[in-house]
Enzyme design. Structure first.
Site, mmCIF file in Angstrom:
data_model
loop_
_atom_site.group_PDB
_atom_site.id
_atom_site.type_symbol
_atom_site.label_atom_id
_atom_site.label_comp_id
_atom_site.label_asym_id
_atom_site.label_seq_id
_atom_site.Cartn_x
_atom_site.Cartn_y
_atom_site.Cartn_z
ATOM 1 N N GLU A 182 10.671 16.286 14.294
ATOM 2 C CA GLU A 182 10.968 16.152 12.867
ATOM 3 C C GLU A 182 10.133 17.160 12.073
ATOM 4 O O GLU A 182 8.915 17.048 12.015
ATOM 5 C CB GLU A 182 10.621 14.721 12.435
ATOM 6 C CG GLU A 182 11.101 14.386 11.066
ATOM 7 C CD GLU A 182 10.687 12.985 10.631
ATOM 8 O OE1 GLU A 182 9.530 12.595 10.886
ATOM 9 O OE2 GLU A 182 11.510 12.297 10.015
ATOM 10 N N LYS A 215 0.840 -1.203 0.000
ATOM 11 C CA LYS A 215 0.000 0.000 0.000
ATOM 12 C C LYS A 215 0.873 1.251 0.000
ATOM 13 O O LYS A 215 1.442 1.634 1.024
ATOM 14 C CB LYS A 215 -0.928 0.044 1.224
ATOM 15 C CG LYS A 215 -2.035 1.073 1.024
ATOM 16 C CD LYS A 215 -2.563 1.693 2.267
ATOM 17 C CE LYS A 215 -1.802 2.868 2.767
ATOM 18 N NZ LYS A 215 -1.783 4.062 1.905
ATOM 19 N N CYS A 266 13.935 11.110 5.748
ATOM 20 C CA CYS A 266 13.950 10.686 7.159
ATOM 21 C C CYS A 266 15.321 10.894 7.788
ATOM 22 O O CYS A 266 15.429 11.124 8.975
ATOM 23 C CB CYS A 266 13.526 9.228 7.264
ATOM 24 S SG CYS A 266 14.489 8.165 6.187
ATOM 25 N N GLU A 279 10.122 1.566 10.038
ATOM 26 C CA GLU A 279 11.136 2.581 9.688
ATOM 27 C C GLU A 279 10.462 3.919 9.920
ATOM 28 O O GLU A 279 9.631 4.346 9.113
ATOM 29 C CB GLU A 279 11.540 2.452 8.215
ATOM 30 C CG GLU A 279 12.249 1.178 7.852
ATOM 31 C CD GLU A 279 13.671 1.099 8.391
ATOM 32 O OE1 GLU A 279 14.200 2.120 8.866
ATOM 33 O OE2 GLU A 279 14.234 0.001 8.338
ATOM 34 N N THR A 317 1.854 7.102 13.410
ATOM 35 C CA THR A 317 1.246 5.988 12.677
ATOM 36 C C THR A 317 1.947 4.679 13.060
ATOM 37 O O THR A 317 1.288 3.644 13.239
ATOM 38 C CB THR A 317 1.371 6.197 11.155
ATOM 39 O OG1 THR A 317 1.163 7.562 10.856
ATOM 40 C CG2 THR A 317 0.377 5.370 10.391
ATOM 41 N N GLY A 333 5.504 7.936 9.596
ATOM 42 C CA GLY A 333 5.653 8.756 10.796
ATOM 43 C C GLY A 333 5.526 7.942 12.081
ATOM 44 O O GLY A 333 4.954 6.848 12.103
ATOM 45 N N ILE A 334 6.028 8.517 13.149
ATOM 46 C CA ILE A 334 6.110 7.799 14.431
ATOM 47 C C ILE A 334 4.721 7.539 15.032
ATOM 48 O O ILE A 334 4.471 6.482 15.613
ATOM 49 C CB ILE A 334 7.032 8.596 15.390
ATOM 50 C CG1 ILE A 334 7.479 7.752 16.558
ATOM 51 C CG2 ILE A 334 6.400 9.864 15.879
ATOM 52 C CD1 ILE A 334 8.645 8.374 17.319
HETATM 53 P P1 NAD Z 1 2.547 8.627 7.417
HETATM 54 O O1 NAD Z 1 2.773 7.891 8.697
HETATM 55 O O2 NAD Z 1 1.554 9.716 7.417
HETATM 56 O O3 NAD Z 1 2.078 7.637 6.275
HETATM 57 C C1 NAD Z 1 2.860 6.548 5.852
HETATM 58 C C2 NAD Z 1 1.953 5.498 5.283
HETATM 59 O O4 NAD Z 1 1.111 5.007 6.315
HETATM 60 C C3 NAD Z 1 1.029 5.967 4.164
HETATM 61 O O5 NAD Z 1 0.940 4.952 3.190
HETATM 62 C C4 NAD Z 1 -0.297 6.143 4.887
HETATM 63 O O6 NAD Z 1 -1.409 5.973 4.041
HETATM 64 C C5 NAD Z 1 -0.238 5.020 5.892
HETATM 65 N N1 NAD Z 1 -1.086 5.192 7.077
HETATM 66 C C6 NAD Z 1 -1.578 6.341 7.590
HETATM 67 N N2 NAD Z 1 -2.346 6.059 8.683
HETATM 68 C C7 NAD Z 1 -2.328 4.723 8.854
HETATM 69 C C8 NAD Z 1 -2.908 3.834 9.807
HETATM 70 N N3 NAD Z 1 -3.668 4.262 10.809
HETATM 71 N N4 NAD Z 1 -2.651 2.529 9.686
HETATM 72 C C9 NAD Z 1 -1.870 2.047 8.685
HETATM 73 N N5 NAD Z 1 -1.301 2.837 7.748
HETATM 74 C C10 NAD Z 1 -1.517 4.161 7.828
HETATM 75 O O7 NAD Z 1 3.980 9.094 6.954
HETATM 76 P P2 NAD Z 1 4.302 9.988 5.687
HETATM 77 O O8 NAD Z 1 3.897 11.370 6.043
HETATM 78 O O9 NAD Z 1 3.796 9.342 4.453
HETATM 79 O O10 NAD Z 1 5.903 9.869 5.625
HETATM 80 C C11 NAD Z 1 6.741 10.722 6.298
HETATM 81 C C12 NAD Z 1 7.355 10.002 7.482
HETATM 82 O O11 NAD Z 1 8.019 8.827 7.034
HETATM 83 C C13 NAD Z 1 8.415 10.822 8.162
HETATM 84 O O12 NAD Z 1 8.236 10.749 9.554
HETATM 85 C C14 NAD Z 1 9.707 10.134 7.757
HETATM 86 O O13 NAD Z 1 10.759 10.316 8.652
HETATM 87 C C15 NAD Z 1 9.291 8.728 7.654
HETATM 88 N N6 NAD Z 1 10.229 7.982 6.804
HETATM 89 C C16 NAD Z 1 11.117 7.132 7.397
HETATM 90 C C17 NAD Z 1 12.052 6.447 6.624
HETATM 91 C C18 NAD Z 1 13.048 5.510 7.251
HETATM 92 O O14 NAD Z 1 13.740 4.820 6.511
HETATM 93 N N7 NAD Z 1 13.164 5.458 8.572
HETATM 94 C C19 NAD Z 1 12.043 6.621 5.250
HETATM 95 C C20 NAD Z 1 11.124 7.489 4.675
HETATM 96 C C21 NAD Z 1 10.213 8.162 5.475
#
Ligand code: NAD
Length: 495
Positions: free
Chosen positions: A385, A175, A284, A250, A232, A229-230
């Site tokens: 962040e 997804k 990230c 991650e 989620t 994100g943390i």
């Molecule tokens: P997000 O948590 O908003 O969304 C990530 C994914 O989770 C999306 O596909 C979203 O649809 C899904 N999601 C949202 N709510 C959910 C739920 N309740 N249950 C299951 N899935 C759900 O994050 P984002 O804004 O898309 O990404 C940015 C974040 O990702 C930043 O915090 C960044 O640091 C992190 N990130 C980490 C790495 C790493 O390698 N550690 C890499 C890239 C991004």
């Protein structure tokens, strides 16, 4: 562009509800495509298809060399379509075309690497206490995997999950973020060409809740791998507890970039910019927390500000653009919120701190590269962040102070430091509590090296051999070659 279907059980079909949602070009604010908007019913169908495929062994029983070759073939097709995919990624994320091209080359390599590992993992004989026995460790696929990816590196982050899972013999339900689904959909089409058996590779586009949430909670899913994100991530961990599924996370980072007085000034300066302004800071591992030692602080800030003022903002497709827009209007609001907080907390704004006043950029979600000095450890803009083109500078005096500041965070994804002193390199790299530590470099990651976070930056590792092992169970098979009754229980006189 037509991307209005989900891929479930080897068939493209619309969302059960018929709903679609637009995906938007952040450089212009225009709609790029209408994408199928899956709901819970679709998630259940995809999970059931993956479960059936896995339980029937249609993929896990395929001999590993053939499985590996098919995974490598995905890499070949990505390479063949690299320019098309790079353009799609730039349209959907706003990042520069140059960055998207690097991503595609990297992604093709990821499929080749994990495809190549598929047939390198034999069983392992281990010592057993009984000489008339054999103890064998075998690695088996973990089963059905839910894989949820974010919007900043849409295809790259998905590839870190898809390639090892498929190589291991798992069935996957992917997804992508609802903000950036296009490249994952296009690669699903390429995977269809490769010919994975129905149910092995499923792609759902749709919102986190309910689609991602169902993947995290459903008892037929054996492993949930999430990048995002943390907040989620924590909800996924809670949902996964229902069937104690394996969890790989991650999450975010707040990554210190430490420059000691004896560093190579010009190179450290150059990397301080790369560390945080690639993809407008939406990385990230962005080195958004710059820590400068006393002796170098003032000159470094001055030179940094000068370089920042020359960064060329624009549409990622345009030649000469150095930094694209933020992903959405909502995300730009969030970044602006942090800039306001930083000013309230007493940080000194040196440059940026607003939207560009260039009419040509008015439709997109642009934000000027921003520099704050006079930052302190406790400030929210230092600890949280921001995920945007905002760099905070802290001044430090001693090595101990730098280490203690750098480690004073809930995150532990990555850190970098700059020095010419070999003893300091040994000391500081040992003391920093981060999953990756860069010495005289920043933001280097590659397929062979594991990636993941200490502390609240996540659980588990992606990439490298360990990235394949995340998708494997270890089974111990013990065979007794000379079984004899031990007559412990129920020995009677009649025996
Ligand atoms: P997000 O948590 O908003 O969304 C990530 C994914 O989770 C999306 O596909 C979203 O649809 C899904 N999601 C949202 N709510 C959910 C739920 N309740 N249950 C299951 N899935 C759900 O994050 P984002 O804004 O898309 O990404 C940015 C974040 O990702 C930043 O915090 C960044 O640091 C992190 N990130 C980490 C790495 C790493 O390698 N550690 C890499 C890239 C991004």
């Amino acid at each position: 562009m037509v991307f209005d279907k989900l891929f479930i059980d080897g068939v493209w079909r619309p969302a059960a509800s018929g709903a679609t949602r637009p995906t938007v070009n952040p450089a212009t604010g225009e709609t790029l495509a209408q994408v199928a908007d899956a709901g819970r019913e679709d998630a259940l169908a995809a999970i059931a298809a993956a479960r059936r495929a896995f339980d029937r062994g249609v993929w896990s029983d395929v001999p590993a060399p053939k499985r590996g070759a098919m995974v490598r073939r995905v890499g070949d097709l990505i390479e063949e379509h690299a320019e098309e995919l790079a353009r799609l990624e730039t349209l959907d994320t706003g990042k520069t075309l140059e960055e998207s091209r690097w991503d595609m080359a990297d992604i093709a390599g990821i499929f080749r690497y994990f495809g190549g590992l598929a047939d390198k993992e034999g069983g392992e004989v281990i010592a057993s206490p009984n000489p008339d026995s054999t103890s064998l460790l075998v690695r088996e696929p973990v089963g059905v995997c839910g894989q949820i990816s974010p919007w900043n590196y849409p295809l790259l982050q998905a590839a870190w999950k898809m390639a090892p899972a498929l190589a291991a013999g798992c069935a996957i339900v992917v997804k992508p973020s609802e903000l950036t689904p296009l490249t994952t959909l296009r690669v699903t089409e390429l995977a269809e060409e490769v010919g994975f058996p129905p149910g092995v590779f499923n792609t759902l586009t749709g919102p986190g809740d309910p689609v991602g949430a169902e993947l995290a909670a459903n008892p037929d899913v054996d492993l949930i791998s999430f990048t995002g994100g943390i907040v989620t991530g924590k909800s996924i961990m809670r949902a996964a507890a229902g069937n104690v599924k394996k969890v790989a996370l991650e999450l975010g980072g707040k990554n210190p970039n430490i420059v000691f007085d004896d560093a190579d000034f010009d190179v450290a300066l150059d990397y301080a910019l790369n560390a945080v302004f690639f993809h407008a800071g939406q990385i990230c591992s962005a080195g958004a927390r710059l820590m400068l030692q006393d002796g170098v602080h003032d000159a470094f800030v001055e030179a940094l500000a000068e370089r920042i003022r020359t960064i060329r903002l624009g549409n990622g497709l345009d030649e000469g653009t150095e930094m694209g827009p933020l992903i959405s209007a909502a995300h730009r609001d969030k970044v602006e919120g942090y800039v306001a907080i930083a000013q309230k907390e007493g940080a000194k704004l040196v440059c940026g701190g607003s939207r560009p006043d260039d009419a040509a950029l008015a439709g997109g979600f642009y934000y000027l590269p921003t520099l704050f000095t006079g930052c302190e450890n406790a400030m929210r803009v230092v600890q949280e962040e921001v995920f945007g083109p905002v760099i905070t500078v802290e001044r430090f005096r001693t090595e101990e102070e730098a280490i203690s500041r750098a480690n004073s965070t809930i995150y532990g994804l990555s850190a970098g430091f700059w020095t010419r002193d070999p003893d300091r390199i040994a000391r500081v790299s040992r003391k920093l509590r981060f999953g990756t530590v860069w010495v005289n470099d920043f933001n280097v990651y590659f397929t062979q090296a594991p990636w993941g976070g200490y502390k609240q930056s996540g659980l588990g590792r992606e990439l490298g051999r360990i990235g394949l092992e995340e998708y494997q169970e270890v089974k111990h098979v013990y065979q007794n070659h000379a079984p004899k009754a031990v007559a412990w229980f129920g020995v009677t006189g009649g025996k």
